[in-house]
Each structure stands twice: as structure tokens, then as C-alpha cells.
Scaffold this motif. Structure first.
Motif, PDB file in Angstrom:
ATOM      1  N   LYS A  70      32.502   2.926  50.878  1.00 22.72           N
ATOM      2  CA  LYS A  70      33.201   1.901  51.641  1.00 22.72           C
ATOM      3  C   LYS A  70      32.526   0.539  51.589  1.00 22.72           C
ATOM      4  O   LYS A  70      33.172  -0.482  51.359  1.00 22.72           O
ATOM      5  CB  LYS A  70      33.354   2.366  53.101  1.00 22.72           C
ATOM      6  N   GLY A  88      34.688  -5.636  56.880  1.00 20.63           N
ATOM      7  CA  GLY A  88      33.469  -4.873  56.657  1.00 20.63           C
ATOM      8  C   GLY A  88      32.192  -5.625  56.895  1.00 20.63           C
ATOM      9  O   GLY A  88      31.104  -5.102  56.698  1.00 20.63           O
ATOM     10  N   SER A 122      38.096   1.201  43.116  1.00 19.79           N
ATOM     11  CA  SER A 122      37.376   1.882  44.204  1.00 19.79           C
ATOM     12  C   SER A 122      36.211   2.708  43.661  1.00 19.79           C
ATOM     13  O   SER A 122      36.335   3.417  42.658  1.00 19.79           O
ATOM     14  CB  SER A 122      38.343   2.796  44.961  1.00 19.79           C
ATOM     15  N   HIS A 147      33.855  -2.905  49.800  1.00 19.13           N
ATOM     16  CA  HIS A 147      34.015  -4.119  50.603  1.00 19.13           C
ATOM     17  C   HIS A 147      33.359  -5.310  49.902  1.00 19.13           C
ATOM     18  O   HIS A 147      33.955  -6.378  49.776  1.00 19.13           O
ATOM     19  CB  HIS A 147      33.398  -3.902  51.983  1.00 19.13           C
ATOM     20  N   SER A 201      41.719  -0.893  55.995  1.00 21.25           N
ATOM     21  CA  SER A 201      40.849  -1.980  56.462  1.00 21.25           C
ATOM     22  C   SER A 201      41.231  -3.313  55.847  1.00 21.25           C
ATOM     23  O   SER A 201      40.563  -4.318  56.082  1.00 21.25           O
ATOM     24  CB  SER A 201      39.389  -1.655  56.132  1.00 21.25           C
TER      25      SER A 201
END
Length: 233
Positions: free
Chosen positions: A157, A192, A153, A161, A222
Motif C-alpha cells: 500500500k 496515504g 500495483s 501510494h 483510497s
């Protein structure tokens, strides 16, 4: 009045975690969620290495690709929960009399603690000869290639994605090299907006492509999973 000792009608107590000095609030929230997650508790009780095991269990309950005798490749297999599920369902240990015995190959960039019935290897599946090595280990083409991998990560976001979509596409191309005709590809993606090219690619190579969010996947996440069946070869 007698106390209710049966547990019926009683609310399960929620564990609260105090914010410790030096621990970020986000870490405290994560720890509290873990301690109160029913899938985490179930994994501990049933001997799985993580709650992610129930994602592949639920996907297989619906699409039934982990059948006795199947040859399965698990990409990015650490810590090993998906391999544990596959071993049982494809009868890798021969515990189901009269059923074919399958084979599970797990690969990861890091060493993984041994799992009875699974053949685990430290390997970068993106390396040039990875497909050749895997087919040699598994004894031919695979019936299932599955991946619960996620890129590290970044905290952004959209960047995350794009990274996981790229990783999923790489896993898909690997699957094209090792899958038997009629085989199945299962992989995690993040919603996304950049999934279009991946979906188009998979629809060219498989007869059916489904996008699923299993119950074990957290509602605030998500993530979803693509299940592509009927590899055209």
C-alpha cells in the motif's frame, strides 16, 4: 393475486460468482463487484468504455472546466472513457450549434481504439519533447490537463501510494509546460500521507486547489482527485 410486473418495490438481484478452479478468491470478489456495480452497468448502457467516465463527469459537474471550445489533454487516456466525456462536453464534434468547438488530445503508452472527436497518440508524456508535440497537436496551450493514471500495483500500500504521488507530480510538471494561464489540472491521487509536497506545489501554481472524492469513486478505495483551477502561468 396478480404479479407485480412494474418492478416497483422489487429488490434488484445480486449476481453471485462461484469460485472457479484456478481463479483466485480475490479475482472472484473483483468479478462479483464488477457485475453488481451500478456504474459498470450504466457505462455499458450509455456507451462509455469504463465506470471511470463518471468520475470526470461528476468532477466537471461540480467545477465546470470542460466547457465548449476548451482544449483538453488527457494523460494516460486508455481505455478512453475520460476522452469520451470530454468530446461531448467541449463540443469537439460540433454537435452543439452556436457553441465553440473544442479539441481533445489523448496520449498513452499503448494504442487506444479510436474515439470520434478525439486525437489519440501513443506517447510517453515523460519524454523530453512530449510537451512540444502535444502543443503542436492541440494548436497551442491547453485549457485542461487531466490524468486518471495509476502506477502498476506492487501489492504494498505505501509503495503504491508513493508511486502514484510521483506520477501525479510528473503530470503536474507537464501541465505547467502546456497549460494556458487560467487553466485547470485534474489528477488522481491515493490518500496515504505523502501528498503534502504535491499540494504545496499546486497551491503555488494555481489560485484554487481542491481534493475531492466523487460519488463514482468506490467507498473502499483510497483514491481521490485533486482539482487545481486558475493556473498562474
Amino acid at each position: 393475486m396478480a404479479k407485480n410486473t412494474s418492478g416497483r418495490g422489487q429488490r434488484e438481484l445480486k449476481v453471485k460468482v462461484k469460485t472457479a478452479r484456478g481463479r483466485k478468491l480475490s479475482s472472484t470478489r473483483w468479478l462479483q463487484r464488477q457485475l453488481n456495480d451500478p456504474y459498470v452497468k450504466r457505462a455499458q448502457a450509455e456507451g462509455y468504455r469504463g465506470r471511470a467516465a463518471y468520475k470526470i463527469l461528476e468532477l466537471d459537474d461540480k467545477y465546470q472546466f470542460l466547457v465548449p471550445g476548451a482544449r483538453v489533454v488527457d494523460l494516460g487516456c486508455a481505455p478512453g472513457g475520460w476522452c469520451q466525456v470530454a468530446v461531448k462536453r467541449i463540443n469537439a464534434l460540433g454537435e452543439k450549434p452556436g457553441k465553440s468547438i473544442g479539441r481533445v488530445i489523448g496520449v498513452d503508452l499503448q494504442d487506444v481504439e479510436p474515439i470520434p472527436g478525439a486525437d489519440l497518440h501513443r506517447l510517453d508524456f515523460l519524454s523530453d519533447d512530449a510537451d512540444i508535440k502535444v502543443k503542436d497537436w492541440i494548436g497551442g496551450a491547453a485549457d485542461v490537463v487531466m490524468s486518471d493514471m495509476a502506477a502498476a500495483s506492487s501489492g504494498h500500500k505505501q509503495t503504491d501510494h508513493l508511486r502514484i504521488i510521483a506520477l501525479c507530480e510528473a503530470a503536474a510538471y507537464f501541465a505547467f509546460d502546456v497549460l494556458e494561464e487560467g487553466g485547470t489540472f485534474v489528477a488522481k491521487v491515493l490518500a496515504g500521507g505523502a501528498e503534502g509536497d504535491l499540494q504545496k506545489l499546486l497551491k503555488q501554481k494555481f489560485t484554487k486547489v481542491a481534493n475531492v472524492k466523487p460519488p463514482a469513486s468506490r467507498s473502499d478505495s483510497s483514491e481521490k482527485f485533486v482539482v487545481a483551477t486558475g493556473f498562474r502561468g
